[in-house]
Every structure is written in C-alpha cells, then in structure tokens.
Design a protein around this motif. Structure first.
Motif, PDB file in Angstrom:
ATOM      1  N   CYS A   1      31.013  26.736  28.922  1.00 50.68           N
ATOM      2  CA  CYS A   1      30.955  27.916  29.792  1.00 50.68           C
ATOM      3  C   CYS A   1      30.200  27.591  31.080  1.00 50.68           C
ATOM      4  CB  CYS A   1      30.272  29.059  29.048  1.00 50.68           C
ATOM      5  SG  CYS A   1      30.042  30.546  30.028  1.00 50.68           S
TER       6      CYS A   1
ATOM      7  N   CYS B   1      41.441  37.073  29.899  1.00 48.28           N
ATOM      8  CA  CYS B   1      40.167  36.369  29.994  1.00 48.28           C
ATOM      9  C   CYS B   1      40.260  34.963  29.415  1.00 48.28           C
ATOM     10  CB  CYS B   1      39.060  37.173  29.315  1.00 48.28           C
ATOM     11  SG  CYS B   1      39.343  37.562  27.576  1.00 48.28           S
TER      12      CYS B   1
ATOM     13  N   ASP C   1      34.817  34.791  36.291  1.00 44.07           N
ATOM     14  CA  ASP C   1      36.282  34.753  36.238  1.00 44.07           C
ATOM     15  C   ASP C   1      36.866  35.638  35.142  1.00 44.07           C
ATOM     16  OD1 ASP C   1      35.594  32.708  38.017  1.00 44.07           O
ATOM     17  OD2 ASP C   1      37.417  31.605  37.564  1.00 44.07           O
ATOM     18  N   CYS C   2      36.269  35.604  33.940  1.00 44.47           N
ATOM     19  CA  CYS C   2      36.834  36.411  32.853  1.00 44.47           C
ATOM     20  C   CYS C   2      36.720  37.899  33.165  1.00 44.47           C
ATOM     21  CB  CYS C   2      36.180  36.066  31.524  1.00 44.47           C
ATOM     22  SG  CYS C   2      34.400  36.355  31.439  1.00 44.47           S
TER      23      CYS C   2
ATOM     24  N   CYS D   1      39.871  31.399  32.082  1.00 45.92           N
ATOM     25  CA  CYS D   1      38.616  30.648  32.021  1.00 45.92           C
ATOM     26  C   CYS D   1      38.819  29.217  32.532  1.00 45.92           C
ATOM     27  CB  CYS D   1      38.089  30.618  30.589  1.00 45.92           C
ATOM     28  SG  CYS D   1      36.543  29.701  30.421  1.00 45.92           S
TER      29      CYS D   1
ATOM     30  N   VAL E   1      33.101  32.198  22.097  1.00 49.31           N
ATOM     31  CA  VAL E   1      32.827  31.391  23.285  1.00 49.31           C
ATOM     32  C   VAL E   1      32.003  30.167  22.908  1.00 49.31           C
ATOM     33  CG1 VAL E   1      31.686  31.344  25.538  1.00 49.31           C
ATOM     34  CG2 VAL E   1      32.902  33.403  24.810  1.00 49.31           C
TER      35      VAL E   1
ATOM     36  N   HIS F   1      36.399  38.210  25.600  1.00 53.41           N
ATOM     37  CA  HIS F   1      35.515  37.249  26.265  1.00 53.41           C
ATOM     38  C   HIS F   1      34.097  37.326  25.710  1.00 53.41           C
ATOM     39  CE1 HIS F   1      34.842  41.026  28.097  1.00 53.41           C
ATOM     40  NE2 HIS F   1      35.373  40.805  29.288  1.00 53.41           N
TER      41      HIS F   1
ATOM     42  N   CYS G   1      29.403  32.521  36.448  1.00 52.34           N
ATOM     43  CA  CYS G   1      30.858  32.584  36.613  1.00 52.34           C
ATOM     44  C   CYS G   1      31.316  33.972  36.194  1.00 52.34           C
ATOM     45  CB  CYS G   1      31.530  31.520  35.742  1.00 52.34           C
ATOM     46  SG  CYS G   1      33.338  31.526  35.820  1.00 52.34           S
TER      47      CYS G   1
END
Length: 389
Positions: A239, A219, A268-269, A223, A234, A180, A266
């Motif tokens: 993002c 990850c 989440d990853c 996403c 990325v 990530h 964020c």
C-alpha cells in the motif's frame, strides 16, 4: 487530550434516560463539528478470526504494534476496563474549497496525479493533524456529558491505540466496511475521520446498516500497486500509504515506479469509489489545505531544508514521518518524473542533495538519477466500473 484513563466509579446524579441522552449527545456532537455519532456494543468476538488471519499473513508489514496488542483490539473492555459501550464519531474532512469547485473534487485530484512534476499529498493530510482536532473535540463532548450526568468513566481515541475503528463504526451503523477496507457511508462516502469514546454507560446500541458495494470492484481495480489483494483485505506492504508514511526503510525497487508522484499517502481507491460523489465538505476550517501542500512542484518541495520542513508541517500529520522519509518519498517521485521525460531541471537538484543525504535518502536519490523505471502509475489507469452504484 492525553490518552490517560479518565475514570470514576461514581455517578452522583440521578440515573439518566439513556435513550434521551443519546439524542442530546447527537446535538452536542453536531455543535462540535462532528457529522454523525453512533453507539456500538463491545462484543467484537466475530472480528477476531479475521484480525488474526491478517496478522498471520504478515499484511501489517513493519507495524509491529499491530501484532503486539493482539486481540486487545477486538476486546474494548480489556483495553479500558469497565467499558460498556463505544461512542463512535464521524468527522468529514474534505476541504470546502476543493469540494465547491465546478469540476468536482475527484476530477481535480485525478488531474493532479497526472502531473508528474507535482507532489501529491493525500487530501486528509493537507490541513491540521486530525489526531489533535478529533481528540480535542471528543474531550469537549465528554466534558459536556459529564456536566449533564456527573462523573463517568471514559477514554477517547483517534487512530491512537489498539482500536478496531472501522469494525466499531460498522457495528454501530455509522458506516459499512468497503472493499478497500475503509468505512463507507451512503451520505458521505469515505472522506471522514473516525474517533471513539469508550464509556461505562449503558447507552442504547444503534443498529448496523447493510453494505452497499454490490459487485463493484473499482477500488481493487484502480489500486496502483494492487495492495487490495481481495475484497476487504489489504496487504499494507504494497500500500502506498503504508510505504510513504509507516514504512521507515527503503521502498521496494519494484514498487517505486508505481508510486508516481505520490509523496504522502494515496487516495486512489477513494477517488475511484462511486460513493464519494456523496462526500461532504468539512465543517471545520482545520482541514483546509495549507499553502504549498496541494499542487506544489517537486522542485519547490525538494528545496525545503529540515528546519523549513519542520516549520511548514508544524501541527500537521505530515511531520510524523520526519525529514528523512519526506526526502526519500520526494526522491522516488522525482525519479519517476525524470524517467517519464519530464522536468530535467530536477536532475541537478537531486545531485546537489547527495553529498549531505543520509544513506537511506542517498540510495533513493541514486535510484532516481539512474533507474530506467516504468510508467505504471502514470499511464493505463483502469476506468471505474460503470455498473458500480
């Protein structure tokens, strides 16, 4: 601390034993709340092609400063002339209250993401601004070192200048770069901040460590916007952290439904990463969540006036986005909740904000009140790959 150069060409004390000095530095750093320090060399030439390719692809979005500094990011001695080594430091930030819950901090954050009427703020931003905390502590570490060896040349950074922080941390053995693109540690996951002292001292370089992501793709899979376009790569333009913090214009229409209830950053990853089962609780109380920033309802946050926003975010990283972007982000989250059939009481709140809204906020308010949207961020979240470490 100011980013102004703190330099001296004289070392009046006797030359120190730099290996022993590194041991002392580690002890002082621990006393100051740092979780780990390591030392990197300044030859980052092998990182230059990847940096240029990332910039050439436009993955930095509107962050023009990323391109403006060019290869200076990969050349510490050009950024701070005289630099011989970089002391890279890790400071864990997971709030101790969250960390100590029986359910586990990751489970709690997933539950919050599943509550469309709550505003989700990235864990790192719920306490005091990390720039202020780390810079002050790095200054104290430099002061302690000067007391020990006499004046020396240095400059402190914390996500505040053209520095390849993760690259330096990786080369120093403090972490490895996860897929990530964040720094990962076997002992602490990724829930930590990085800071650096560029110094003109020939400290011993600490060895790098091998990456330990293996075949895991948790990850990438999790996403919401598929911003991790390839392992270690990325596209910031997709993002959610970039869109809600760095980006100052309209959030692209096709991405708005995917933001769900995320209003600042964020995680989440990081939530999906198996290594974060080893995340460590913060030592400093600075990173404890402020009241009203974890699990607050969208309605209560929409009720904030600009003076209240400034008061509640004083000393917080959140303040840097300003009230307009804050309202823009809330409007998107509220629109996603309305589309999902939740909190119809948000509609009159949004309507009441329209007359005084700036053009940017008004556009997002109208979208929230009219869009059919999608449920991409609230449903169908992929599971973590059980084969991951």
């Amino acid at each position: 601390m100011s980013d102004a150069d703190q330099r001296s060409s004289k070392h009046p004390h006797a030359p120190p034993d730099f290996s022993a000095l590194l041991g002392e530095l580690r002890a002082w750093a621990s006393e100051l709340g740092f979780s780990q320090i390591a030392v990197a060399d300044i030859d980052l030439r092998t990182a230059e092609p990847g940096l240029l390719a990332w910039l050439d692809a436009g993955f930095h979005g509107s962050m023009d400063y990323m391109a403006a500094h060019g290869l200076k990011r990969a050349r510490p001695a050009e950024l701070v002339p005289g630099t011989l080594r970089v002391i890279t430091a890790r400071m864990d930030y997971l709030p101790s209250v969250t960390f100590g819950t029986p359910e586990g901090w990751q489970a709690i954050e997933w539950q919050r993401l599943a509550q469309p009427t709550q505003g989700q703020i990235s864990v790192y931003a719920r306490g005091r601004d990390y720039h202020k905390v780390l810079r002050a502590r790095l200054q104290q570490l430099a002061d302690r070192l000067a007391q020990r060896i006499g004046p020396f040349g240095y400059r402190a950074f914390t996500d505040s200048a053209p520095v390849l922080e993760v690259e330096l941390a990786s080369r120093a053995g403090l972490a490895w770069r996860g897929k990530h693109s964040l720094a990962l540690s076997r002992d602490a996951g990724s829930m930590f901040f990085l800071g650096e002292l560029f110094v003109d001292l020939p400290l011993p370089v600490t060895p790098a460590i091998e990456p330990h992501c293996g075949s895991c793709s948790a990850c990438l899979d999790v996403c919401p916007t598929q911003a991790i376009v390839a392992p270690y790569r990325v596209d910031a333009r997709r993002c959610i952290s970039y869109l809600t913090i760095e980006h100052d214009g309209p959030i692209p229409l096709e991405l708005r439904p995917l933001l769900g209830n995320r209003i600042y950053g964020c995680d989440d990853c990081q939530l999906a990463c198996p290594w974060n089962k080893f995340a460590q609780a913060a030592v400093l109380a600075d990173f404890d969540a402020r009241p009203g920033l974890a699990g607050a309802s969208l309605q209560s946050l929409l009720d904030w006036t600009e003076p209240e926003f400034l008061r509640r975010t004083e000393g917080s990283a959140i303040r840097r986005i300003g009230f307009q972007r804050w309202q823009r982000n809330l409007a998107v989250a509220a629109g996603n909740a309305l589309h999902a059939g939740h909190a119809p009481e948000l509609r009159p709140v949004l309507e009441a904000l329209l007359p005084a809204a700036t053009p940017l906020v008004a556009e997002h308010l109208r979208w929230a009140l009219s869009t059919p949207g999608a449920l991409g961020a609230l449903q169908g979240r992929p599971a973590v790959d059980p084969s991951c470490p």
